[in-house]
Scaffold this motif. Structure first.
Motif, PDB file in Angstrom:
ATOM      1  N   ASP A 287      17.925  24.616  46.423  1.00  0.00           N
ATOM      2  CA  ASP A 287      17.338  23.387  46.558  1.00  0.00           C
ATOM      3  C   ASP A 287      16.081  23.275  46.213  1.00  0.00           C
ATOM      4  O   ASP A 287      15.128  24.179  46.666  1.00  0.00           O
ATOM      5  CB  ASP A 287      17.797  22.857  47.987  1.00  0.00           C
TER       6      ASP A 287
ATOM      7  N   LYS B 117      14.577  15.554  43.052  1.00  0.00           N
ATOM      8  CA  LYS B 117      15.490  16.689  43.867  1.00  0.00           C
ATOM      9  C   LYS B 117      16.657  17.186  43.138  1.00  0.00           C
ATOM     10  O   LYS B 117      17.146  16.575  42.657  1.00  0.00           O
ATOM     11  CB  LYS B 117      15.920  15.995  45.199  1.00  0.00           C
TER      12      LYS B 117
ATOM     13  N   SER C 220      19.922  20.230  43.850  1.00  0.00           N
ATOM     14  CA  SER C 220      20.605  21.006  44.684  1.00  0.00           C
ATOM     15  C   SER C 220      21.607  21.512  43.891  1.00  0.00           C
ATOM     16  O   SER C 220      22.342  20.841  43.108  1.00  0.00           O
ATOM     17  CB  SER C 220      20.978  20.387  46.251  1.00  0.00           C
TER      18      SER C 220
ATOM     19  N   GLY D  12      26.651  20.281  42.566  1.00  0.00           N
ATOM     20  CA  GLY D  12      25.236  20.049  42.877  1.00  0.00           C
ATOM     21  C   GLY D  12      24.992  18.686  42.829  1.00  0.00           C
ATOM     22  O   GLY D  12      25.806  17.755  42.391  1.00  0.00           O
TER      23      GLY D  12
END
Length: 94
Positions: free
Chosen positions: A10, A18, A20, A41
């Motif tokens: 992450d 962002k 992840s 993700g």
């Protein structure tokens, strides 16, 4: 990366983007050597007009599949096509 081939990470950048992701090894076919990495993700970013967009995704034996409220989706199948496919299936042709 772990000893079994699984992984996860992450991060968030200074601009608020962002990311992840996680994944693991999976038998994706009938042969012992048909092992692949399956992953899932998400990522999100802010557009120039200030809207935050998020994409969730899966990459596995069925390919890459992304979803997000802003992504286009196909229109529903026309009723005559649905009927034709059902008729073909009932006749054993599909």
């Amino acid at each position: 990366m772990n000893a079994d081939g699984s992984y996860s990470f992450d991060f968030e950048s200074a601009d608020g983007t962002k990311v992840s992701e996680s994944g693991n090894q999976k038998q994706v076919g009938p042969k012992p050597e048909d092992i692949g990495t399956v992953s899932k993700g998400s990522y999100s970013f802010t557009t120039p007009d200030g809207v935050v967009l998020t994409v969730n995704w899966v990459a596995d034996e069925n390919g890459f599949q992304a979803t997000g409220d802003h992504l286009p989706t196909p229109p529903p199948m026309p009723e005559h096509v649905v009927k034709m496919l059902a008729d073909l299936k009932a006749a054993g042709l599909l």
